[in-house]
Design a protein around this motif. Structure first.
Motif, short mmCIF file in Angstrom:
data_model
loop_
_atom_site.label_atom_id
_atom_site.label_comp_id
_atom_site.label_asym_id
_atom_site.label_seq_id
_atom_site.Cartn_x
_atom_site.Cartn_y
_atom_site.Cartn_z
N VAL A 159 0.85 -1.19 0.00
CA VAL A 159 0.00 0.00 0.00
C VAL A 159 0.88 1.24 0.00
N ASP A 160 0.34 2.31 -0.51
CA ASP A 160 1.04 3.59 -0.52
C ASP A 160 0.03 4.65 -0.11
N ILE A 161 0.11 5.05 1.16
CA ILE A 161 -0.85 5.99 1.73
C ILE A 161 -0.11 7.25 2.13
N SER A 162 -0.62 8.38 1.70
CA SER A 162 0.01 9.65 2.04
C SER A 162 -0.04 9.89 3.55
N GLY A 163 1.09 10.26 4.12
CA GLY A 163 1.16 10.53 5.56
C GLY A 163 1.32 9.30 6.42
N VAL A 164 1.46 8.13 5.81
CA VAL A 164 1.62 6.88 6.56
C VAL A 164 2.92 6.21 6.11
N ILE A 165 3.72 5.74 7.06
CA ILE A 165 4.97 5.05 6.76
C ILE A 165 4.75 3.55 6.83
N VAL A 166 5.06 2.85 5.77
CA VAL A 166 4.91 1.40 5.72
C VAL A 166 6.31 0.79 5.66
N LEU A 167 6.65 -0.02 6.66
CA LEU A 167 7.99 -0.62 6.75
C LEU A 167 7.89 -2.14 6.73
N ASN A 168 8.99 -2.78 6.37
CA ASN A 168 9.07 -4.23 6.53
C ASN A 168 9.68 -4.55 7.88
N LYS A 169 9.66 -5.81 8.25
CA LYS A 169 10.12 -6.21 9.59
C LYS A 169 11.62 -5.98 9.76
N LEU A 170 12.39 -6.13 8.68
CA LEU A 170 13.83 -5.92 8.77
C LEU A 170 14.14 -4.48 9.18
N THR A 171 13.49 -3.53 8.54
CA THR A 171 13.72 -2.13 8.88
C THR A 171 13.23 -1.81 10.28
N GLU A 172 12.11 -2.40 10.68
CA GLU A 172 11.60 -2.18 12.04
C GLU A 172 12.60 -2.68 13.07
N ASP A 173 13.19 -3.86 12.84
CA ASP A 173 14.18 -4.42 13.78
C ASP A 173 15.43 -3.54 13.83
N ARG A 174 15.84 -3.02 12.68
CA ARG A 174 17.01 -2.14 12.66
C ARG A 174 16.74 -0.87 13.45
N ILE A 175 15.58 -0.29 13.25
CA ILE A 175 15.24 0.94 13.97
C ILE A 175 15.17 0.67 15.48
N LYS A 176 14.62 -0.46 15.86
CA LYS A 176 14.54 -0.80 17.28
C LYS A 176 15.93 -0.91 17.90
N ASP A 177 16.88 -1.50 17.18
CA ASP A 177 18.24 -1.61 17.69
C ASP A 177 18.92 -0.24 17.73
N LEU A 178 18.70 0.58 16.71
CA LEU A 178 19.34 1.89 16.65
C LEU A 178 18.82 2.82 17.75
N LYS A 179 17.60 2.61 18.19
CA LYS A 179 17.07 3.43 19.29
C LYS A 179 17.87 3.23 20.57
N ASP A 180 18.47 2.05 20.74
CA ASP A 180 19.31 1.80 21.90
C ASP A 180 20.73 2.32 21.69
N ARG A 181 21.12 2.51 20.44
CA ARG A 181 22.49 2.92 20.13
C ARG A 181 22.65 4.45 20.06
N ILE A 182 21.57 5.15 19.77
CA ILE A 182 21.64 6.61 19.59
C ILE A 182 20.73 7.26 20.62
#
Length: 348
Positions: free
Chosen positions: A149-172
């Motif tokens: 889906v492509d919805i204006s104002g909504v971010i659609v991520l895959n699980k890989l990117t979600e896991d990376r962001i979760k790890d980076l939140k602890d690093r930064i």
């Protein structure tokens, strides 16, 4: 009777018997302790090295709302440090700065940023993350898929990117000193140069975000007035040229036509109106540019990120020490409960 019942449930320890049991099981205790110490040493020397880098930003502090560079002082008071809002411009509160660096748009920008490693290799941070942190492991196919889906104002991520962001939140991390207002931004990475670059990227992202937030309304006003000034200037120059042409055409003293007088008055009136409108818009345009400058916050880099020469993790001595202590504790417990030794050292 109740006191006797309570005493019956108490367990007392015979310390002489305990020492005898511990001496008898000394090889078991030494073996378990040595095993845990060896495990701690193995973990400490094989764990991935991490380097931490941090930078400090000193935001502008102003007690009034009308200074030439009205910056970040137009903020709410923090922890007793009064920074009250004294003008009509909205302001992003300093205690929200860490949230900016924990937002999904920030991490998506970081993943696409270019970084340089200690070997002077230039690559996207996303590629560095895959090589250095994920150790080049191929992700599962299902972690790469996302909703189509492509919805204006909504971010659609895959699980890989979600896991990376979760790890980076602890690093930064970002934090603000409530008394001094100094903003500290830190980053932890397996590469010391990348750690410093990520910290600097975070500082730039935060300052740009706050600047854009504070100046967006003023920029829109400047752009709007700029277009209006350009249009008014065109009309003014056209009326000015029309007036000059009329003056050249009817400059002869012998020409005295009523229609010419009416046309002259009409041209003069249009010229006066376009001139007044142009001058008024030009004045407001200059005022809007001054207001934009006033609303633009000023940041001073108090301490730029440094490339660390010493790793922050793992702390080998601390890891080995805690494994050793845990080994002693576990071995003592194992010795006491082994083969009924607990009955020998306890009296119930």
């Amino acid at each position: 009777m109740q006191e006797e019942h309570v005493n019956d449930n108490l367990i007392t320890i015979d310390f002489r018997a305990l020492l005898k049991v511990l001496w008898k099981e000394k090889f078991l205790i030494a073996g378990i302790t040595l095993l845990f110490t060896a495990l701690g040493a193995w973990y400490a020397f094989t764990a991935r090295e991490e380097f931490s880098s941090e930078g400090k930003i000193l935001p502008e502090l102003s007690s009034g709302g009308g200074s030439t560079l009205g910056g970040l002082a137009n903020l709410v008071g923090i922890g007793g440090f009064e920074l009250g809002i004294k003008n009509n411009t909205d302001a992003i509160r300093p205690d929200l700065y860490p949230d900016v660096l924990q937002s999904t748009p920030y991490f998506l920008s970081l993943l696409q940023a270019t970084v340089r490693t200690r070997n002077n290799d230039s690559l996207r941070f996303e590629d560095f993350y895959h090589q250095a942190i994920e150790e080049g492991k191929e992700p599962e196919q299902k972690s790469l898929s996302k909703y189509p889906v492509d919805i204006s104002g909504v971010i659609v991520l895959n699980k890989l990117t979600e896991d990376r962001i979760k790890d980076l939140k602890d690093r930064i991390n970002g934090s603000i000193d409530k008394k001094s207002g100094v903003i500290t931004i830190s980053a932890k990475m397996p590469d010391p140069v990348v750690a410093a670059e990520v910290a600097r990227f975070s500082m730039d992202y935060l300052t740009n975000y706050v600047t854009a937030y504070r100046t967006e309304k003023s920029k829109q006003e400047v752009d709007f007035l700029g277009k209006k000034v350009a249009a008014a200037r065109g009309e003014f120059y056209e009326d000015q040229a029309k007036k000059a042409r009329y003056a050249d055409q009817y400059s002869a003293p012998t020409i005295r036509l009523k229609s010419a007088d009416v046309q002259r008055e009409r041209i003069e009136s249009e010229y006066q109106m376009s001139s007044a409108l142009y001058n008024e818009l030009l004045k407001k345009y200059e005022e809007a540019k001054i207001k934009l400058q006033q609303n633009t916050p000023v940041f001073q880099i108090m301490n730029p990120p440094l490339t660390p020469t010493k790793k922050s993790e793992p702390r080998k001595a601390v890891i080995v020490f805690f494994f050793h202590i845990f080994g002693i504790f576990f071995s003592l417990m194992a010795a006491i409960i082994r083969k009924g030794n607990f009955k020998l050292v306890s009296e119930s």
